[in-house]
Design a protein around this motif. Structure first.
Motif, PDB file in Angstrom:
ATOM      1  N   GLY A 106       0.819  -1.201   0.000  1.00 26.24           N
ATOM      2  CA  GLY A 106       0.000   0.000   0.000  1.00 26.24           C
ATOM      3  C   GLY A 106       0.853   1.251   0.000  1.00 26.24           C
ATOM      4  N   MET A 107       0.697   2.065  -1.022  1.00 28.68           N
ATOM      5  CA  MET A 107       1.478   3.298  -1.120  1.00 28.68           C
ATOM      6  C   MET A 107       0.832   4.445  -0.365  1.00 28.68           C
ATOM      7  N   GLU A 108      -0.484   4.526  -0.472  1.00 30.11           N
ATOM      8  CA  GLU A 108      -1.141   5.706   0.085  1.00 30.11           C
ATOM      9  C   GLU A 108      -2.623   5.443   0.285  1.00 30.11           C
ATOM     10  N   VAL A 109      -3.178   6.000   1.350  1.00 31.70           N
ATOM     11  CA  VAL A 109      -4.622   6.068   1.557  1.00 31.70           C
ATOM     12  C   VAL A 109      -4.932   7.496   1.990  1.00 31.70           C
ATOM     13  N   MET A 110      -5.928   8.097   1.383  1.00 36.30           N
ATOM     14  CA  MET A 110      -6.295   9.450   1.816  1.00 36.30           C
ATOM     15  C   MET A 110      -7.808   9.626   1.744  1.00 36.30           C
ATOM     16  N   VAL A 111      -8.332  10.357   2.714  1.00 32.82           N
ATOM     17  CA  VAL A 111      -9.763  10.639   2.811  1.00 32.82           C
ATOM     18  C   VAL A 111      -9.925  12.129   3.087  1.00 32.82           C
ATOM     19  N   HIS A 112     -10.800  12.763   2.359  1.00 35.23           N
ATOM     20  CA  HIS A 112     -11.043  14.197   2.548  1.00 35.23           C
ATOM     21  C   HIS A 112     -11.495  14.451   3.989  1.00 35.23           C
ATOM     22  N   PRO A 113     -10.919  15.456   4.646  1.00 29.84           N
ATOM     23  CA  PRO A 113     -11.254  15.728   6.053  1.00 29.84           C
ATOM     24  C   PRO A 113     -12.748  15.919   6.321  1.00 29.84           C
ATOM     25  N   ASP A 114     -13.476  16.432   5.348  1.00 30.85           N
ATOM     26  CA  ASP A 114     -14.906  16.674   5.555  1.00 30.85           C
ATOM     27  C   ASP A 114     -15.738  15.394   5.572  1.00 30.85           C
ATOM     28  N   TYR A 115     -15.127  14.261   5.214  1.00 33.37           N
ATOM     29  CA  TYR A 115     -15.892  13.019   5.090  1.00 33.37           C
ATOM     30  C   TYR A 115     -15.284  11.901   5.947  1.00 33.37           C
ATOM     31  N   ARG A 116     -14.564  12.246   6.995  1.00 35.00           N
ATOM     32  CA  ARG A 116     -13.839  11.237   7.752  1.00 35.00           C
ATOM     33  C   ARG A 116     -14.665  10.525   8.810  1.00 35.00           C
ATOM     34  N   ARG A 117     -15.939  10.752   8.877  1.00 35.87           N
ATOM     35  CA  ARG A 117     -16.804  10.011   9.793  1.00 35.87           C
ATOM     36  C   ARG A 117     -17.728   9.080   9.021  1.00 35.87           C
ATOM     37  N   MET A 118     -17.398   8.809   7.785  1.00 36.08           N
ATOM     38  CA  MET A 118     -18.274   7.992   6.939  1.00 36.08           C
ATOM     39  C   MET A 118     -17.649   6.631   6.605  1.00 36.08           C
ATOM     40  N   LYS A 119     -16.629   6.221   7.354  1.00 41.86           N
ATOM     41  CA  LYS A 119     -15.979   4.920   7.157  1.00 41.86           C
ATOM     42  C   LYS A 119     -15.386   4.788   5.747  1.00 41.86           C
ATOM     43  N   ILE A 120     -14.966   5.916   5.171  1.00 42.78           N
ATOM     44  CA  ILE A 120     -14.404   5.868   3.818  1.00 42.78           C
ATOM     45  C   ILE A 120     -13.078   5.114   3.822  1.00 42.78           C
ATOM     46  N   ILE A 140      -1.049  -7.961   2.686  1.00 46.09           N
ATOM     47  CA  ILE A 140      -0.950  -6.539   2.362  1.00 46.09           C
ATOM     48  C   ILE A 140       0.068  -5.941   3.327  1.00 46.09           C
ATOM     49  N   ILE A 141       1.022  -5.213   2.787  1.00 48.92           N
ATOM     50  CA  ILE A 141       2.052  -4.569   3.601  1.00 48.92           C
ATOM     51  C   ILE A 141       1.956  -3.066   3.390  1.00 48.92           C
ATOM     52  N   VAL A 142       2.054  -2.321   4.461  1.00 50.66           N
ATOM     53  CA  VAL A 142       2.036  -0.862   4.356  1.00 50.66           C
ATOM     54  C   VAL A 142       3.131  -0.277   5.231  1.00 50.66           C
ATOM     55  N   GLY A 143       3.690   0.808   4.752  1.00 45.03           N
ATOM     56  CA  GLY A 143       4.569   1.631   5.575  1.00 45.03           C
ATOM     57  C   GLY A 143       3.749   2.796   6.067  1.00 45.03           C
TER      58      GLY A 143
END
Length: 512
Positions: A106-120, A140-143
């Motif tokens: 996994g390189m990256e995961v990002m969620v817009h701050p306005d939607y961070r309570r929606m289990k995105i 799955i490996i992530v740094g």
């Protein structure tokens, strides 16, 4: 609103793969989520969806992209425990993606701050897990970043910080989330992301194990070696009386390749032109059209031989008619019975003048049970952009069926094949025709010295030649090339003609 109409209350969440039209939105999202870090470049995102489109996922909510994640496949055993983000992701271009690997990284995961309570974020992680299960990957490996560590760095080490997070004494938005999603902490990585000042350049290495993983019994799981044996046919063009005679000759060579337990048998370009020696047609353009009538016979013959003798056959090339146009087409006949095609892209003035050949428009990279390959017919190998593109898409072997009439033309193919092997740190295999066809216009004489070429360095033969035929002789050559040695070589610190490219000042893109 009509009675019972609830459509205005619907909110659609769609989880899908990223496409080119999303690039600007992805970059904008990254700027919002990580304002102190450099966002993706368009060229990096292009590389992601070209090399591993399945691993690039986004969440769309009412037409707006509110989350995304990016991944590639690696054999994690090949990397040091203290790897860097730039090393394992190829500075974000993912040319390190290995479709034969066992781990989704996994390189990256990002969620817009306005939607961070929606289990995105959880939806994205679940999508990754489904992908790992579908591809039968071990884990799955992530740094993972530890973005609140800078607040505690004067009081505790990164390890102590991570342990406090695990004990739920400290909440870290990334590490806590990953632990809640089934990931296990393996170790602390130093100097992972130099521009991640919030994490003080540290990261946590975490892993989620696929409990449904089924180990594969396959050559691709060799750790010390991945040998691939190649048999090249330097084919004699001589007069024959029937298709059956042609079939007998071809079967003989596939049989020889099978006897020596070859993985590939490689025939030259225009091999079916030999059939014109018994066809009553003197006009070259009409003769070629008559040759296309043998397409079902040609395909059936080589497909049957590949399955019968358990050899992947590069069936040279054959002329096909499509929409009243003639194309020179290379064929891959896999030993599992499947077939693939590569149309010749660059047509010589001679081919155009005498036979009315048209150039194809698609460049393919083919999966085989011996890794990814490319097929480039004759003059296509003289255009370095093609080989660079297929190398970026994971090809480790380029097969070059060719047909040349004199030494000068042959040497263009040979020297360019060797150059491509060096430039792209890959193997290049050439197969040419020899002999004469006295009854066929414009294919009178042949000149060839077929070969199996390697990069030029200590891991390979001294002259960069694994095997080479005698000139203008009907024969075969065989050599064993090792894809595992090639993979290790591509990661050395000595000569990195792929890894050291200045992608900050130039890039290469395919239009189709």
């Amino acid at each position: 609103m009509t009675k019972g109409d609830i459509s205005q209350f619907e909110k659609k969440i769609i989880i899908r793969n990223i496409v080119r039209a999303d690039f600007e939105n992805i970059i904008e999202l990254q700027n919002v989520c990580f304002p102190n870090m450099l966002p993706w470049k368009i060229e990096q995102l292009e590389s992601h969806i070209r090399i591993f489109p399945e691993g690039q996922i986004c969440v769309e909510y009412d037409g707006i992209i509110i989350g995304s994640c990016s991944s590639l496949i690696v054999n994690f055993d090949e990397y040091l425990e203290q790897h860097t983000y730039a090393e394992i992701t190829d500075k974000g271009y993912i040319r390190t993606h290995n479709p034969l690997g066992g781990n989704l990284y996994g390189m990256e995961v990002m969620v817009h701050p306005d939607y961070r309570r929606m289990k995105i974020g959880r939806r994205l992680y679940e999508a990754r897990k489904r992908l790992a299960e579908e591809l039968n990957l071990k884990s799955i490996i992530v740094g993972g970043r530890i973005p609140l560590y800078h607040k505690y760095s004067d009081k505790m080490s990164p390890r102590a910080y991570a342990e406090e997070v695990l004990q739920q004494n400290i909440y870290d938005p990334v590490l806590t989330f990953q632990m809640m999603n089934g990931f296990t902490l393996k170790r602390i990585i130093t100097n992972y992301l130099p521009d991640d000042q919030e994490s003080m350049t540290y990261a946590t290495l975490l892993e989620w194990n696929n409990i449904e993983y089924k180990p594969k019994i396959s050559k691709i799981h060799y750790k010390m070696s991945f040998p691939v044996r190649v048999c090249v046919v330097q084919y004699m063009m001589k007069k024959i009386e029937s298709f059956e005679e042609f079939a007998t000759q071809c079967e003989h060579y596939v049989d020889v390749a099978s006897d020596y337990k070859s993985d590939f048998a490689v025939f030259p370009e225009n091999v079916t032109m030999q059939l014109l020696s018994f066809l009553e047609e003197r006009s070259p353009s009409l003769a070629v059209r008559k040759l296309t009538e043998f397409t079902p016979n040609y395909v059936e013959l080589f497909s049957d031989l590949a399955v019968k003798y358990n050899v992947n056959v590069i069936g040279g090339s054959h002329f096909l008619e499509k929409n009243n146009r003639i194309y020179n087409v290379a064929h891959l006949f896999r030993r599992d019975g499947t077939i693939a095609q590569q149309y010749k892209l660059h047509i010589s003035p001679n081919e155009r003048k005498w036979w009315g050949i048209n150039g194809g428009n698609r460049l393919e990279v083919f999966d085989t049970d011996c890794g990814k390959i490319s097929i480039q017919l004759s003059s296509d190998i003289e255009y370095p952009e093609i080989s660079r593109i297929v190398a970026e898409e994971g090809a480790q072997i380029i097969f070059v069926p060719y047909c040349t009439e004199d030494r000068q033309t042959f040497l263009r193919v040979k020297y360019c094949a060797q150059a491509r092997a060096i430039e792209n740190q890959m193997f290049v295999v050439t197969a040419g025709t020899v002999g004469n066809l006295t009854h066929v216009e414009n294919i009178d004489i042949q000149y060839a010295q077929s070969g199996i070429y390697t990069p030029s360095d200590f891991s390979f033969p001294r002259d960069g030649v694994a095997a080479e035929c005698s000139e203008n002789t009907e024969t075969v050559i065989m050599a064993e090339i090792d894809l595992e040695v090639l993979q290790r070589y591509r990661k050395t610190k000595e000569v990195l003609t792929i890894g050291d490219r200045r992608t900050d000042i130039y890039s290469l893109q395919i239009r189709s």
